[in-house]
Design an enzyme around this catalytic site. Structure first.
Site, short mmCIF file in Angstrom:
data_model
loop_
_atom_site.label_atom_id
_atom_site.label_comp_id
_atom_site.label_asym_id
_atom_site.label_seq_id
_atom_site.Cartn_x
_atom_site.Cartn_y
_atom_site.Cartn_z
N SER A 283 -23.57 -13.36 -43.26
CA SER A 283 -23.68 -13.32 -44.71
C SER A 283 -24.48 -12.10 -45.16
O SER A 283 -24.12 -10.97 -44.84
CB SER A 283 -24.30 -14.63 -45.22
N ASP B 71 -18.30 -18.06 -45.71
CA ASP B 71 -19.66 -17.69 -45.30
C ASP B 71 -19.99 -18.17 -43.88
O ASP B 71 -19.84 -19.35 -43.56
CB ASP B 71 -20.65 -18.28 -46.29
#
Length: 725
Positions: free
Chosen positions: A57, A203
């Site tokens: 991320s 993510d």
């Protein structure tokens, strides 16, 4: 110049002794990921080289930039200058929309991402598709545009994402670097998933937020792990619904993070910056986050000291990292990858980049923003693919999964607290991509005190944007108050029904010209008071030439840009009209902002050049921002002139800024402009305050005129451009 086919030449190591292979692992955490940059700064100050870098991320973004050779100073500078708010929006800005879209956005400003089909309503895969984020990442990773294998970066790199279908971690080791970062940071429900190799990726924090295991698989003997994962909240801290949702998210990432922490040994270094009080959305706290990361790294100086290398070895390491990845050079070809609803030529005609010319990234991204501004695509991205003949520019346009028909909405309200209230609620359905040239059918309906219905077909004449035709039908109704020396003497309702056809040409991205034929009639109804208009229908038939330039940054709250419009109308019996007259409408608006101070100036006029236009075509002033201290329609005539200037100061934001300001307006209306006298010009001063919303500014205003009259307004959704249209 030519594009370098590869990439970074290895620099001979200046260190004869063996040293352990160091892996840097950066966890996800949104804005808190900027603390990773502070850690990198300390590693460089101490001369601790990194042999492999892995991130999830936000950690993937920092890791990728460092791996590509960007200096820590440059990373800090880019993050501080970045418009973080734009990364959470898809709209590249009003400036990149065609003029025909701008004509609608004051009446139908709210486009919530709702698609319509025979199966019902559809939503996109996230609140944000990530269009702007993709362009930002392309710019940040431009130095690695030709890299397809992340082991070829100055520092080998891996990004971690999550397979949305299985929940398994996906290790991204090659392909487009910007797309790899984008996949790793696609927060479920916020950003739409990334389609890559037949998978939907979101993510990486869902599956592996601190990927120590990945660094080990890359041969890291010693791991420096930076963990910015949120701590779990106590029961006392979970008193609101959002905090409960946040706790569930943290539980998910905390569980897989703890599993990765268990892989660390006494030889590894775990750095946990103290980020208490800061959240994943604190993007404008960059300086503080940099320092908190640096402080945490310095607290581990003793453990890091054993990884320090000599000055000669460090110079060789930095030389390898700083080697340029590519220089702009000729593009061997241009490839278009898109869906089948529109012809490939539709996109190619809008891309100015030509084979054999040096890649112009700035012009290319402008073209992509204009393509996205058409509203057809979920994302439009570019990448370079190396070939034996040189790099090929690849344009990937992903059509909206919830299209091609879309809903939009609007609301307009004005109340002068003296019984004159206007309230309108509007909705529109735009059906797009109806043929391979990009035909559209738009229908809008407005209910309220000023009912309006319009349905029109827009048809491009070529694959490019330069020529088009429009066929429309329209119904609208308005109420007029007629005044005589400040006293209201009559009230009328006027209904317009018309059919129009236009031929037009776009003049670049911000201007267009239209030749319009209109046939219809106006009907005066419910006349109260002194008779001022003929009974029955007044037939209308006219030809108009309209030129418009519109580069305003926003329809309601512009901070930059200009609007210039002129429309010449010729109405004749031979065209189907009961009247014979020539008229002109012109408007000029300019606005500019310095820091948070804005200045806007306006000139507007409507004039009958010859003949009798009739009460149904009268120019009317008065009301909010149209000589505000006078009632709506209080100043009426064949000819009208308005000049105004406004200044405002913005506060708060960036999501919903509020503002205060002052305005000055002057002008009047006459039966003929030849009757105009300087002594007859009226003036209005106003003070206003409000808040900017998705539906336009909500603002209150008080105004005072040179006749010692006061007025007050509550207004929602006023746009200067509605004066012209």
């Amino acid at each position: 110049m030519a594009l370098a086919p590869l990439l970074w030449a290895p620099v001979a190591s200046a260190e004869p002794e063996h040293r352990p292979r160091v892996g840097l692992v950066l966890s996800g955490g949104g804005a808190k990921g900027m603390a990773h940059v502070g850690v990198l700064r300390v590693l460089e100050e101490m001369r601790v080289p990194v042999d492999v870098v892995v991130g999830t991320s936000a950690g993937a973004a920092v890791a990728a930039l460092y791996a590509s050779g960007m200096s820590v100073y440059e990373i800090e500078r880019r993050f501080l200058e970045l418009d973080w708010l734009s990364s959470f929006r898809d709209d590249p800005g009003r400036a990149y929309k065609p003029v025909r879209r701008k004509q609608d956005d004051w009446r139908l400003p709210l486009v919530p991402g709702l698609g319509v089909s025979s199966e019902g309503l559809h939503l996109g895969g996230g609140l944000v598709t990530g269009q702007n984020l993709g362009l930002i990442l392309n710019e940040l990773t431009r130095n690695a545009a030709l890299v397809e294998n992340f082991d070829q970066l100055p520092v080998p790199f891996r990004a971690v994402a999550t397979d949305l279908e299985t929940g398994e971690p996906v290790i991204i080791a090659g392909g487009n670097l910007a797309e790899a970062i984008r996949a790793s940071m696609s927060i479920p429900g916020v950003y739409a998933p990334v389609q890559r190799d037949g998978r939907l990726l979101v993510d990486g924090g869902v599956a592996n937020n601190l990927p120590v295991s990945v660094a080990r698989d890359m041969g890291a003997e010693i791991v420096i792990a930076v963990d910015i994962t949120d701590p779990l909240m106590t029961a006392d801290q979970m008193r609101e619904a959002l905090s409960v949702v946040g706790q569930l998210t943290t539980l998910m990432t905390r569980t897989n993070t703890d599993a990765q922490l268990a892989l660390l040994t006494s030889e590894d270094v775990l750095i946990r910056p103290n980020l208490e009080g800061l959240g994943s959305a604190d993007f404008y706290e960059g300086l503080l986050l940099f320092e908190l990361g640096a402080t945490a790294a310095r607290d581990h100086a003793v453990a890091l000291n054993r990884l320090v290398v000599s000055e000669a070895s460090w110079a060789a390491y930095q030389s390898r990292r700083a080697a340029s990845g590519w220089v702009p050079g000729p593009v061997a070809g241009v490839e278009i990858a898109q869906g089948d609803r529109l012809a490939t030529d539709f996109l190619r005609e809008r891309i100015r980049q030509q084979p054999g010319e040096a890649l112009d990234v700035e012009a290319l991204e402008t073209d992509l923003k204009r393509i996205y501004g058409l509203g057809y695509y979920e994302s439009v991205a570019w990448s370079l693919r190396p070939t034996s003949d040189g790099p090929v520019l690849v344009i990937r346009a992903r059509e909206k999964s919830w299209g091609p028909n879309y809903l939009s909405f609007g609301l307009n309200y004005e109340d002068n607290f003296e019984g004159n209230t206007r309230f309108n609620l509007a909705a529109g359905l735009r059906m797009t991509e109806l043929n391979r040239l990009g035909g559209e059918w738009m229908t809008g309906v407005q209910l309220g005190t000023q009912p309006w219905v319009r349905s029109q077909w827009y048809q491009p004449m070529t694959f490019g944007y330069d020529r088009f035709a429009v066929l429309g039908v329209e119904y609208r109704r308005d109420d007029y108050s007629i005044y005589d020396q400040g006293q209201r003497i009559s009230e009328v309702d006027v209904t317009f029904r018309q059919v129009d056809v236009a031929l037009g040409m776009e003049l670049g991205g911000d201007a267009e010209a239209r030749l319009i034929y209109m046939r219809g009639y106006a009907t005066v109804e419910d006349e109260v008071g002194v008779p001022v208009a003929p009974e029955g229908d007044v037939h209308q038939g006219s030809v108009s030439l309209q030129l418009v330039h519109d580069s305003l940054s926003d329809a309601f709250f512009p901070k930059a840009g200009a609007f210039a419009g002129v429309r010449v109308r010729v109405e004749r019996e031979d065209l189907g009209s009961d009247r014979r007259f020539d008229s002109v409408t012109a408007m000029l608006l300019g606005t500019s902002t310095w820091e948070r101070y804005n200045l806007t100036g306006l000139l507007y006029t409507r004039q009958v050049l010859s003949g009798d236009a009739g009460i149904e075509n009268a120019a009317r002033l008065g009301g909010f921002r149209q000589l505000s201290a006078y009632a709506p329609g209080e100043i009426t005539g064949n000819d009208a002139l308005l000049a105004s200037v406004y200044t405002r100061r913005e506060f708060g934001g960036p999501v919903m800024p509020w503002f205060t300001g002052a305005g000055f307006e002057t002008g009047n209306a006459w039966d003929s402009m030849s009757d105009a006298r300087w002594s007859q010009v009226v003036r209005s001063w106003s003070l206003f305050a409000g808040v900017d919303t998705l539906l336009g500014p909500v603002q209150v205003s008080v105004a005072y005129n040179n006749e010692d009259d006061w007025a007050a307004y509550l207004n929602i959704g006023f746009s200067f451009t509605q004066l012209f249209y």
